[in-house]
Design a protein around this motif. Structure first.
Motif, PDB file in Angstrom:
ATOM      1  N   TRP A   1       3.374   0.505  74.574  1.00 40.12           N
ATOM      2  CA  TRP A   1       4.399   0.452  75.398  1.00 40.12           C
ATOM      3  C   TRP A   1       4.922  -0.228  76.569  1.00 40.12           C
ATOM      4  O   TRP A   1       4.204  -0.321  77.482  1.00 40.12           O
ATOM      5  CB  TRP A   1       5.116   1.341  75.391  1.00 40.12           C
TER       6      TRP A   1
ATOM      7  N   GLU B   1       5.403  -6.556  76.460  1.00 43.53           N
ATOM      8  CA  GLU B   1       5.701  -7.045  75.153  1.00 43.53           C
ATOM      9  C   GLU B   1       6.705  -8.226  75.787  1.00 43.53           C
ATOM     10  O   GLU B   1       7.157  -8.639  75.196  1.00 43.53           O
ATOM     11  CB  GLU B   1       5.570  -6.452  73.964  1.00 43.53           C
TER      12      GLU B   1
ATOM     13  N   TRP C   1      13.128   2.653  62.887  1.00 45.67           N
ATOM     14  CA  TRP C   1      11.571   2.976  62.514  1.00 45.67           C
ATOM     15  C   TRP C   1      11.232   3.963  61.946  1.00 45.67           C
ATOM     16  O   TRP C   1      10.792   5.067  62.384  1.00 45.67           O
ATOM     17  CB  TRP C   1      11.200   2.444  63.504  1.00 45.67           C
TER      18      TRP C   1
ATOM     19  N   THR D   1       2.992  -9.128  68.170  1.00 46.01           N
ATOM     20  CA  THR D   1       2.547  -8.591  67.924  1.00 46.01           C
ATOM     21  C   THR D   1       1.204  -8.068  67.703  1.00 46.01           C
ATOM     22  O   THR D   1       0.586  -6.668  67.471  1.00 46.01           O
ATOM     23  CB  THR D   1       3.031  -8.188  66.256  1.00 46.01           C
TER      24      THR D   1
ATOM     25  N   LYS E   1       6.039   4.793  58.212  1.00 49.00           N
ATOM     26  CA  LYS E   1       5.568   4.491  59.601  1.00 49.00           C
ATOM     27  C   LYS E   1       5.272   6.224  60.443  1.00 49.00           C
ATOM     28  O   LYS E   1       5.978   6.674  60.846  1.00 49.00           O
ATOM     29  CB  LYS E   1       6.103   3.955  60.339  1.00 49.00           C
TER      30      LYS E   1
ATOM     31  N   TYR F   1       3.662   5.925  63.502  1.00 50.79           N
ATOM     32  CA  TYR F   1       4.505   5.870  64.685  1.00 50.79           C
ATOM     33  C   TYR F   1       4.728   4.283  65.025  1.00 50.79           C
ATOM     34  O   TYR F   1       5.576   3.202  64.515  1.00 50.79           O
ATOM     35  CB  TYR F   1       2.716   4.780  65.665  1.00 50.79           C
ATOM     36  N   TYR F   2       6.008   4.035  66.369  1.00 49.85           N
ATOM     37  CA  TYR F   2       6.895   3.027  66.276  1.00 49.85           C
ATOM     38  C   TYR F   2       6.033   1.713  67.072  1.00 49.85           C
ATOM     39  O   TYR F   2       5.407   2.319  68.207  1.00 49.85           O
ATOM     40  CB  TYR F   2       7.324   3.697  68.026  1.00 49.85           C
ATOM     41  N   GLU F   3       5.752   1.081  66.262  1.00 53.91           N
ATOM     42  CA  GLU F   3       5.736  -0.779  67.242  1.00 53.91           C
ATOM     43  C   GLU F   3       6.509  -1.159  67.753  1.00 53.91           C
ATOM     44  O   GLU F   3       7.351  -2.047  66.537  1.00 53.91           O
ATOM     45  CB  GLU F   3       4.859  -1.058  65.438  1.00 53.91           C
ATOM     46  N   HIS F   4       6.549  -1.193  68.473  1.00 53.56           N
ATOM     47  CA  HIS F   4       7.639  -2.219  69.236  1.00 53.56           C
ATOM     48  C   HIS F   4       7.496  -3.747  69.395  1.00 53.56           C
ATOM     49  O   HIS F   4       8.694  -3.738  69.134  1.00 53.56           O
ATOM     50  CB  HIS F   4       7.819  -1.786  70.704  1.00 53.56           C
ATOM     51  N   SER F   5       7.089  -4.363  68.563  1.00 45.99           N
ATOM     52  CA  SER F   5       7.047  -5.464  69.215  1.00 45.99           C
ATOM     53  C   SER F   5       7.196  -6.059  67.434  1.00 45.99           C
ATOM     54  O   SER F   5       7.908  -6.847  67.395  1.00 45.99           O
ATOM     55  CB  SER F   5       5.434  -5.964  69.238  1.00 45.99           C
ATOM     56  N   LEU F   6       6.876  -5.082  66.461  1.00 44.36           N
ATOM     57  CA  LEU F   6       7.048  -5.653  65.466  1.00 44.36           C
ATOM     58  C   LEU F   6       8.708  -5.322  64.962  1.00 44.36           C
ATOM     59  O   LEU F   6       9.513  -6.346  64.345  1.00 44.36           O
ATOM     60  CB  LEU F   6       6.239  -5.122  64.327  1.00 44.36           C
TER      61      LEU F   6
ATOM     62  N   LYS G   1      -0.440  -4.069  71.700  1.00 45.12           N
ATOM     63  CA  LYS G   1      -0.104  -2.833  71.161  1.00 45.12           C
ATOM     64  C   LYS G   1       0.404  -1.355  72.398  1.00 45.12           C
ATOM     65  O   LYS G   1       0.279  -1.922  73.600  1.00 45.12           O
ATOM     66  CB  LYS G   1      -1.285  -1.829  70.657  1.00 45.12           C
TER      67      LYS G   1
END
Length: 176
Positions: A152, A155, A42, A147, A70, A72-77, A150
């Motif tokens: 951390w 999720e 990512w 998603t 990107k 920022y890290y978007e964990h769910s995506l 938001k």
């Protein structure tokens, strides 16, 4: 676990700038005869592929999917992407900083039915949802990670709850 059961499993992870962790954990993953290892990079400042090449870590089972630009890290995506890229029936979703002990699979004898195998790694809060084995179809049927969540954490707990509500049996494995 029976050796032929491993051909039903993909290991997948996602990370952003955790290359140093991957060079410590991937060798333990490569000892397991799974079908494939999916790594979602990512937007790491230094691409994961470069780090692996520099450290002579490679195997034909490894696939790296790079997501560019990107901030920022978007964990769910990222989690959804790594699971959807898997080509096997069963998915071991694992964080990039988790080594796999060969004994991890001893409690799993046959991969059938709607099961969600979880292994706790975080002794601080006893989280048992970050490292899980599940059928890809069950993940897809509940819509994957939400998603809209938001930040951390949580999720994976939300996903676990929806999987259990859909009929998956939650099986917590012994960490040793």
């Amino acid at each position: 676990m029976l050796y032929n059961e491993f051909s039903k499993i993909s290991i997948c992870t996602s990370c952003m700038d955790r290359n140093d962790m991957l060079i410590q954990t991937i060798p333990s993953w490569l000892k397991i005869p799974v079908k494939e290892i999916i790594i979602v990079d990512w937007s790491s400042k230094k691409p994961v592929i470069e780090t692996l090449e520099e450290n002579d870590i490679w195997d034909n089972r490894i696939t790296i999917a790079r997501v560019n630009d990107k901030k920022y890290y978007e964990h769910s995506l990222a989690r959804n992407l790594k699971v959807f890229l898997c080509k096997t029936e069963w998915v071991l979703s694992i964080d990039s900083d988790v080594k796999i002990l060969e004994s991890f699979f001893e409690e799993i004898y046959k991969l059938t039915g709607k099961k969600l195998y979880c292994l706790p790694f975080d002794s601080i809060n006893n989280s048992c949802f970050g490292t899980t084995i599940f059928r890809k179809i069950d993940y897809t049927n509940v819509g994957g990670c939400n998603t809209n969540m938001k930040g951390w954490g949580y999720e994976d707990m939300d996903l676990n709850q929806r999987l259990v509500e859909s009929g998956c049996v939650h099986i917590k494995l012994n960490p040793n």
